[in-house]
Design a protein around this motif. Structure first.
Motif, PDB file in Angstrom:
ATOM      1  N   ARG A   4       0.807  -1.212   0.000  1.00 53.34           N
ATOM      2  CA  ARG A   4       0.000   0.000   0.000  1.00 53.34           C
ATOM      3  C   ARG A   4       0.846   1.269   0.000  1.00 53.34           C
ATOM      4  NH1 ARG A   4      -3.920   2.477   4.215  1.00 53.34           N
ATOM      5  NH2 ARG A   4      -5.234   3.764   2.912  1.00 53.34           N
ATOM      6  N   CYS A 231      -8.276   9.660  15.490  1.00 54.76           N
ATOM      7  CA  CYS A 231      -7.609   9.885  14.200  1.00 54.76           C
ATOM      8  C   CYS A 231      -8.520   9.422  13.061  1.00 54.76           C
ATOM      9  CB  CYS A 231      -6.329   9.060  14.081  1.00 54.76           C
ATOM     10  SG  CYS A 231      -5.133   9.396  15.357  1.00 54.76           S
ATOM     11  N   GLY A 232      -8.332  10.014  11.898  1.00 55.19           N
ATOM     12  CA  GLY A 232      -8.977   9.532  10.666  1.00 55.19           C
ATOM     13  C   GLY A 232     -10.490   9.468  10.795  1.00 55.19           C
ATOM     14  N   SER A 234     -12.307   7.773  12.842  1.00 52.31           N
ATOM     15  CA  SER A 234     -12.790   7.853  14.227  1.00 52.31           C
ATOM     16  C   SER A 234     -12.904   9.315  14.669  1.00 52.31           C
ATOM     17  CB  SER A 234     -11.831   7.104  15.159  1.00 52.31           C
ATOM     18  OG  SER A 234     -11.727   5.767  14.762  1.00 52.31           O
ATOM     19  N   GLN A 279     -11.124   2.347  16.190  1.00 42.38           N
ATOM     20  CA  GLN A 279     -11.549   1.021  15.751  1.00 42.38           C
ATOM     21  C   GLN A 279     -10.599  -0.019  16.341  1.00 42.38           C
ATOM     22  OE1 GLN A 279     -11.728  -2.544  14.256  1.00 42.38           O
ATOM     23  NE2 GLN A 279     -10.046  -1.496  13.247  1.00 42.38           N
ATOM     24  N   GLY A 281      -7.973   0.318  18.534  1.00 40.99           N
ATOM     25  CA  GLY A 281      -7.482   0.428  19.918  1.00 40.99           C
ATOM     26  C   GLY A 281      -5.976   0.434  20.009  1.00 40.99           C
ATOM     27  N   THR A 283      -3.991   2.569  17.604  1.00 36.79           N
ATOM     28  CA  THR A 283      -3.413   3.682  16.845  1.00 36.79           C
ATOM     29  C   THR A 283      -2.466   4.465  17.762  1.00 36.79           C
ATOM     30  OG1 THR A 283      -5.336   3.741  15.429  1.00 36.79           O
ATOM     31  CG2 THR A 283      -4.009   5.745  15.487  1.00 36.79           C
ATOM     32  N   THR A 286      -3.371   7.941  19.170  1.00 37.89           N
ATOM     33  CA  THR A 286      -4.518   7.949  20.093  1.00 37.89           C
ATOM     34  C   THR A 286      -4.097   7.376  21.449  1.00 37.89           C
ATOM     35  OG1 THR A 286      -5.882   7.578  18.141  1.00 37.89           O
ATOM     36  CG2 THR A 286      -6.969   7.332  20.266  1.00 37.89           C
ATOM     37  N   VAL A 330      -9.129  -1.642   4.690  1.00 38.98           N
ATOM     38  CA  VAL A 330      -8.357  -0.586   5.363  1.00 38.98           C
ATOM     39  C   VAL A 330      -9.230   0.635   5.645  1.00 38.98           C
ATOM     40  CG1 VAL A 330      -6.458   1.051   5.091  1.00 38.98           C
ATOM     41  CG2 VAL A 330      -6.137  -1.344   4.487  1.00 38.98           C
ATOM     42  N   ALA A 331     -10.081   1.004   4.682  1.00 36.21           N
ATOM     43  CA  ALA A 331     -10.938   2.169   4.907  1.00 36.21           C
ATOM     44  C   ALA A 331     -12.107   1.741   5.784  1.00 36.21           C
ATOM     45  CB  ALA A 331     -11.436   2.703   3.585  1.00 36.21           C
ATOM     46  N   GLN A 339     -19.394   3.194  15.615  1.00 34.74           N
ATOM     47  CA  GLN A 339     -18.923   4.252  16.520  1.00 34.74           C
ATOM     48  C   GLN A 339     -20.011   5.301  16.701  1.00 34.74           C
ATOM     49  OE1 GLN A 339     -15.431   5.538  14.433  1.00 34.74           O
ATOM     50  NE2 GLN A 339     -14.080   4.135  15.508  1.00 34.74           N
ATOM     51  N   GLU A 419      -9.046   7.749   0.077  1.00 31.87           N
ATOM     52  CA  GLU A 419      -8.372   6.530   0.530  1.00 31.87           C
ATOM     53  C   GLU A 419      -8.601   5.369  -0.433  1.00 31.87           C
ATOM     54  OE1 GLU A 419      -7.634   5.197   5.142  1.00 31.87           O
ATOM     55  OE2 GLU A 419      -9.660   5.700   4.625  1.00 31.87           O
TER      56      GLU A 419
HETATM   57  C1  BG6 Z   1      -5.606   5.206   9.655  1.00 35.08           C
HETATM   58  C2  BG6 Z   1      -6.556   4.521   8.691  1.00 35.08           C
HETATM   59  O1  BG6 Z   1      -4.329   4.715   9.539  1.00 35.08           O
HETATM   60  O2  BG6 Z   1      -6.070   5.058  11.002  1.00 35.08           O
HETATM   61  C3  BG6 Z   1      -7.933   5.173   8.856  1.00 35.08           C
HETATM   62  O3  BG6 Z   1      -6.096   4.661   7.350  1.00 35.08           O
HETATM   63  C4  BG6 Z   1      -8.375   5.065  10.323  1.00 35.08           C
HETATM   64  O4  BG6 Z   1      -8.871   4.518   8.001  1.00 35.08           O
HETATM   65  C5  BG6 Z   1      -7.321   5.689  11.251  1.00 35.08           C
HETATM   66  O5  BG6 Z   1      -9.593   5.739  10.483  1.00 35.08           O
HETATM   67  C6  BG6 Z   1      -7.655   5.538  12.747  1.00 35.08           C
HETATM   68  O6  BG6 Z   1      -7.723   4.170  13.121  1.00 35.08           O
HETATM   69  P1  BG6 Z   1      -8.390   3.650  14.490  1.00 35.08           P
HETATM   70  O7  BG6 Z   1      -8.152   2.167  14.496  1.00 35.08           O
HETATM   71  O8  BG6 Z   1      -7.697   4.356  15.631  1.00 35.08           O
HETATM   72  O9  BG6 Z   1      -9.834   4.002  14.438  1.00 35.08           O
END
Ligand code: BG6
Length: 447
Positions: A4, A231-232, A234, A279, A281, A283, A286, A330-331, A339, A419
């Motif tokens: 990717r 992030c993203g 979320s 999503q 837990g 990242t 975060t 991934v998306a 959520q 994305e």
């Molecule tokens: C990014 C993804 O890396 O992480 C996004 O490409 C995602 O799609 C974002 O929303 C946050 O991820 P998470 O697992 O903390 O919700």
């Protein structure tokens, strides 16, 4: 293979994992922040690099430690002690056949326990087709696996025992079935996923007791405002919740991207609840924000998450699990809508405690009950959507507009298009179109 993107250098074969130096091969998830200095030191010592990645620096360091007579596990330990940043790695050496050494810090890694075989993976769903027995590693752990042994030690090298969990994931959950790809499957799983998220939490008279855990009562009652961090996708879910909580519960909400939050100072009014949404837990930004929040004086922490055994869930005071099931695309799709369902429960729970008119509360709860049916109806639009997509496929750009809670939904739409289709897209609050972006609108710009 790494299909990717590359975090360092362009996505090409040289920058794809595994990375090799001397007798060592390594795969890595994460980002090493002091890699430039380490690379310069290794180059000064005569090492020649073949990629632009931070990962190859780790391979070279491990190989150098092997030259100094350390065994593979010791060489990995010595290397990770020199690193700043996040890593989950798996390492092989030509001189140590039958052994794999793994290590993690700031990125997830677990061991799948088989019979006469063991595995390393980032996530239980990657291993579920080969085993249900999982051993989760802690921050800083180093593990050595062979066919029939697993030995864990901490960053200090002292042996460590980690509990074995029996995963409840079903293999069906990670199979594609009749769908062309996982994202399509996950889009169609939304009615079920949202219904599961609401199940046993929302009744005819409202949100059920203990939805946010047995210890939630006092915290939610004392809440005077919220900071939401994510992030993203979320993050976009958090932005939607700001509109709901401010309207129904009349509590002030600020929403911030986790990577911004952790690198700046914030003002925390008394009675503020810290809410992290994720999503996975895992990242890194975060998780770092949650840890940073501890020293900033919040009332408590709440995590809304889809992965029950993740680091965020383990570290928060209160948790609400979304029950989307594994999301492999991934998306994010069903993770986002679950959520929102979880955040709707939170908004209603806060609204009930902070003075929303009871009739309005009951009416909103009934609408939320109806949501899975409404999503099913929306999914019937697929043929019409496919036809419309045909019209957009040659476009280079798109603008998404929305007002109120639909503005963050527009942001999410634009993120999704970028994305997934690599088409440039931007989102604006509807009223902002006239304040600049209108200049871009011509007959070729879908709006
Ligand atoms: C990014 C993804 O890396 O992480 C996004 O490409 C995602 O799609 C974002 O929303 C946050 O991820 P998470 O697992 O903390 O919700």
């Amino acid at each position: 293979a790494h299909t990717r993107w590359a975090t360092h250098g362009v996505p090409n074969e040289a920058n794809a994992h595994p990375h090799i130096a001397g007798r060592v091969a390594i795969v890595h998830n994460g980002i090493i922040e002091n890699h430039a200095r380490l690379r310069a030191e290794l180059q000064a010592g005569g090492h020649v690099f073949t990629s632009d990645t931070d990962t190859e620096v780790m391979a070279a360091l491990i190989d150098r430690h092997l030259d100094q007579g350390l065994d593979l596990r010791e060489a990995v330990l010595a290397t990770v002690r020199e690193l700043e940043g996040a890593y989950a790695i798996a390492v092989l050496s030509r001189d140590a056949p039958g052994r794999v050494v793994g290590a993690r810090r700031g990125a997830p890694l677990l061991v799948g326990l088989g019979i006469g075989e063991n595995f390393l993976g980032s996530d239980a769903q990657a291993l579920i087709q080969v085993t249900h027995r999982m051993l989760y590693l802690d921050e800083g752990d180093v593990v050595e696996i062979t066919r029939d042994s697993v030995q864990v030690c901490g960053l200090d090298g002292a042996p460590a025992a980690r509990a074995v969990h029996e995963s409840e994931l079903s293999t069906d959950a990670v199979e594609r079935g009749e769908y062309r790809h996982y994202m399509q499957k996950e889009i169609f799983e939304q009615p079920h996923a949202v219904a599961s998220t609401l199940e046993a939490r929302l009744g005819p008279h409202g949100v059920l007791p203990n939805t946010f855990g047995v210890d939630s009562d006092a915290l939610l009652q004392a809440t005077r405002g919220l900071h939401i961090i994510a992030c993203g996708t979320s993050y976009h879910a958090g932005l939607v919740a700001k509109y709901w909580i401010e309207e129904f519960a009349r509590l002030p909400v600020s929403v911030e991207v986790a990577s911004e939050y952790r690198y700046r100072e914030t003002v925390v009014p008394e009675g503020t609840l810290f809410v992290a949404i994720s999503q996975s837990g895992e990242t890194a930004d975060t998780l770092a924000a949650l840890r940073e929040s501890r020293r900033r004086g919040y009332l408590g922490t709440l995590v809304i998450c889809n992965s029950p055994e993740s680091s965020l869930v383990r570290e928060a005071d209160l948790k609400l699990m979304t029950r989307a099931g594994p999301e492999i695309g991934v998306a994010s799709t069903k993770a986002f809508t679950t959520q929102l369902a979880g955040l709707a429960l939170l908004s209603l729970e806060l609204a009930r405690r902070h003075g929303l008119d009871p009739d309005r509360y009951i009416a909103l709860c009934a609408e939320l009950q109806h949501l899975p049916r409404a999503i099913e109806d929306a999914l019937q639009l697929e043929p019409a959507i496919i036809e419309l997509a045909g019209e957009f496929i040659q476009r280079q750009h798109a603008l998404f507009l929305g007002r109120g809670a639909q503005y963050p939904v527009a942001l999410e739409g634009a993120l999704k298009l970028k994305e997934i289709s690599y088409i440039h897209a931007e989102a604006y609050p509807a009223g902002e179109l006239k304040h600049g972006p209108l200049a871009l609108v011509d007959e070729k710009m879908p709006v």
